[in-house]
Design a protein around this motif. Structure first.
Motif, PDB file in Angstrom:
ATOM      1  N   TYR A  97       0.836  -1.205   0.000  1.00 44.47           N
ATOM      2  CA  TYR A  97       0.000   0.000   0.000  1.00 44.47           C
ATOM      3  C   TYR A  97       0.870   1.255   0.000  1.00 44.47           C
ATOM      4  N   LEU A  98       1.844   1.299   0.895  1.00 41.18           N
ATOM      5  CA  LEU A  98       2.709   2.478   0.965  1.00 41.18           C
ATOM      6  C   LEU A  98       3.510   2.654  -0.318  1.00 41.18           C
ATOM      7  N   ALA A  99       4.030   1.545  -0.853  1.00 40.84           N
ATOM      8  CA  ALA A  99       4.857   1.625  -2.063  1.00 40.84           C
ATOM      9  C   ALA A  99       4.050   2.063  -3.278  1.00 40.84           C
ATOM     10  N   ALA A 100       2.742   1.843  -3.244  1.00 45.29           N
ATOM     11  CA  ALA A 100       1.898   2.183  -4.387  1.00 45.29           C
ATOM     12  C   ALA A 100       1.302   3.582  -4.298  1.00 45.29           C
ATOM     13  N   LEU A 101       1.574   4.313  -3.228  1.00 42.73           N
ATOM     14  CA  LEU A 101       1.035   5.667  -3.113  1.00 42.73           C
ATOM     15  C   LEU A 101       1.491   6.510  -4.306  1.00 42.73           C
ATOM     16  N   PRO A 102       0.582   7.176  -4.981  1.00 40.71           N
ATOM     17  CA  PRO A 102       0.959   7.931  -6.186  1.00 40.71           C
ATOM     18  C   PRO A 102       2.008   9.011  -5.918  1.00 40.71           C
ATOM     19  N   LYS A 103       1.902   9.646  -4.757  1.00 39.20           N
ATOM     20  CA  LYS A 103       2.848  10.709  -4.419  1.00 39.20           C
ATOM     21  C   LYS A 103       3.634  10.285  -3.179  1.00 39.20           C
ATOM     22  N   LEU A 104       4.749   9.625  -3.425  1.00 36.44           N
ATOM     23  CA  LEU A 104       5.605   9.122  -2.346  1.00 36.44           C
ATOM     24  C   LEU A 104       7.046   9.548  -2.626  1.00 36.44           C
ATOM     25  N   PRO A 105       7.422  10.739  -2.216  1.00 33.22           N
ATOM     26  CA  PRO A 105       8.769  11.217  -2.521  1.00 33.22           C
ATOM     27  C   PRO A 105       9.859  10.496  -1.747  1.00 33.22           C
ATOM     28  N   LEU A 106       9.521  10.047  -0.515  1.00 30.41           N
ATOM     29  CA  LEU A 106      10.534   9.465   0.357  1.00 30.41           C
ATOM     30  C   LEU A 106       9.906   8.414   1.253  1.00 30.41           C
ATOM     31  N   LEU A 107      10.596   7.284   1.385  1.00 28.11           N
ATOM     32  CA  LEU A 107      10.214   6.229   2.320  1.00 28.11           C
ATOM     33  C   LEU A 107      11.446   5.907   3.145  1.00 28.11           C
ATOM     34  N   VAL A 108      11.361   6.114   4.452  1.00 23.84           N
ATOM     35  CA  VAL A 108      12.487   5.827   5.345  1.00 23.84           C
ATOM     36  C   VAL A 108      12.270   4.457   5.966  1.00 23.84           C
ATOM     37  N   HIS A 109      13.296   3.634   5.920  1.00 26.23           N
ATOM     38  CA  HIS A 109      13.208   2.265   6.429  1.00 26.23           C
ATOM     39  C   HIS A 109      14.377   2.040   7.388  1.00 26.23           C
ATOM     40  N   ALA A 110      14.080   2.050   8.679  1.00 25.82           N
ATOM     41  CA  ALA A 110      15.122   1.947   9.698  1.00 25.82           C
ATOM     42  C   ALA A 110      15.202   0.529  10.260  1.00 25.82           C
ATOM     43  N   TRP A 111      15.427  -0.431   9.388  1.00 26.96           N
ATOM     44  CA  TRP A 111      15.702  -1.811   9.784  1.00 26.96           C
ATOM     45  C   TRP A 111      16.434  -2.477   8.627  1.00 26.96           C
ATOM     46  N   TYR A 112      16.715  -3.772   8.731  1.00 25.67           N
ATOM     47  CA  TYR A 112      17.650  -4.403   7.805  1.00 25.67           C
ATOM     48  C   TYR A 112      17.011  -5.335   6.787  1.00 25.67           C
ATOM     49  N   ASP A 113      15.693  -5.533   6.833  1.00 30.19           N
ATOM     50  CA  ASP A 113      15.038  -6.443   5.890  1.00 30.19           C
ATOM     51  C   ASP A 113      14.885  -5.792   4.522  1.00 30.19           C
ATOM     52  N   ASP A 114      14.401  -6.565   3.552  1.00 31.50           N
ATOM     53  CA  ASP A 114      14.292  -6.066   2.179  1.00 31.50           C
ATOM     54  C   ASP A 114      12.854  -5.937   1.688  1.00 31.50           C
TER      55      ASP A 114
END
Length: 308
Positions: A97-114
């Motif tokens: 859902y988050l990855a498909a947001l039409p306007k997503l300039p930045l996604l911060v991921h503070a862990w080690y998974d992929d």
């Protein structure tokens, strides 16, 4: 109220003004399908399964990683981290859902998974990765940039993100730009097995973080005027607060955090300091409500900007 805050967050996403900040707790949404460590405690347990570490630091992730690094070499730590996070998991519905947001300039991921990388792979717009790297392995460098196909770049694309437009404009030379940047301050297993996990890794960062050197310039640009949504994060420990504080520095004047249950004094102080609106819901309930697949959100106690 939680319902009102969820509507506020959804509207901010629609305008490209919200930045998801994912902590390890997001992995709990995978339930029994989660095959990687979903907390610092679970990760340090994995690292110490095959390495003898003094009892007094066995529950301290950064100290245990440092001990292994000192006595069995950095490569041992790297191999153990890679083993812990090698998986065939699929992203959760919420990752998608988050990855498909039409306007997503930045996604911060503070862990080690992929899982964020896998979720973003379905985006049609160009995206890339800015990843923290260890000074022990890459002395003199703080960040590696990757295309979505894992190609290592010497420098980030010369893109300009602004509040007015999430997708950067094409320059006359038509160099490919990124519409979305995945920022992983701690590194990740993907695409190149970079990890900041030992005491030494973080001491190096701490010497420069106040002047923002380890924070990528594109991140500093994108965050201006935008609000962070903290998900799967707790702020009881100093290191967790430090990353959240420094990554969100010089952004907007308020943010949100999904924080169920009783808060510690440190968490309450941090919410007040950063003017974070607390949402007292489980992450599962929040995700369902935000995606529009859950039951109607029940009215709860007022959510105050001071971390009520």
């Amino acid at each position: 109220m939680s319902a009102e805050l969820i509507d506020e967050i959804r509207a901010a996403f629609d305008e490209g003004l919200a930045i998801p900040y994912l902590g390890p707790g997001v992995l709990e949404l995978a339930g029994d399908a989660c095959t990687v460590p979903a907390s610092p405690a679970a990760l340090v347990a994995r690292l110490t399964e095959k390495a003898s570490v003094p009892h007094k630091i066995r529950d301290n992730l950064t100290a245990a990683a440092q001990f292994i690094e000192n006595f069995k070499h950095r490569n041992t730590v790297k191999a153990a981290m890679t083993e812990a996070f090698t998986n065939e998991m699929e992203p959760t519905d919420f990752h998608r859902y988050l990855a498909a947001l039409p306007k997503l300039p930045l996604l911060v991921h503070a862990w080690y998974d992929d899982l964020p990388n896998k979720a973003l792979a379905s985006r049609s717009e160009p995206w890339g990765v800015a990843q923290g790297i260890s000074q022990t392995e890459h002395y003199g460098h703080w960040i590696h940039y990757f295309e979505s196909d894992a190609t290592l770049l010497p420098n980030p694309p010369e893109s300009k993100f602004s509040v007015e437009s999430c997708a950067p404009a094409m320059a006359p030379d038509e160099v490919k730009r990124w519409a979305t940047l995945l920022y992983e301050p701690l590194g990740s297993i993907a695409p190149a097995q970079n990890y900041l996990v030992s005491d030494t890794d973080f001491v190096e960062v701490l010497t420069e973080i106040d002047i923002q050197t380890p924070v990528p310039e594109p991140v500093r640009d994108i965050r201006k005027g935008r609000h962070f949504l903290f998900l799967g994060c707790r702020f009881g420990k100093q290191l967790d607060r430090l990353w959240a504080r420094q990554v969100s520095k010089r952004s907007s004047d308020f943010h949100w955090a999904v924080l169920p249950g009783e808060l510690t004094k440190n968490e309450l102080r941090f919410l007040e300091e950063k003017n974070i609106k607390r949402i007292d819901m489980t992450l599962e309930a929040f995700a369902e409500a935000l995606m529009g697949s859950g039951a109607k959100v029940e009215t709860q106690q007022p959510e105050m900007a001071l971390g009520a």
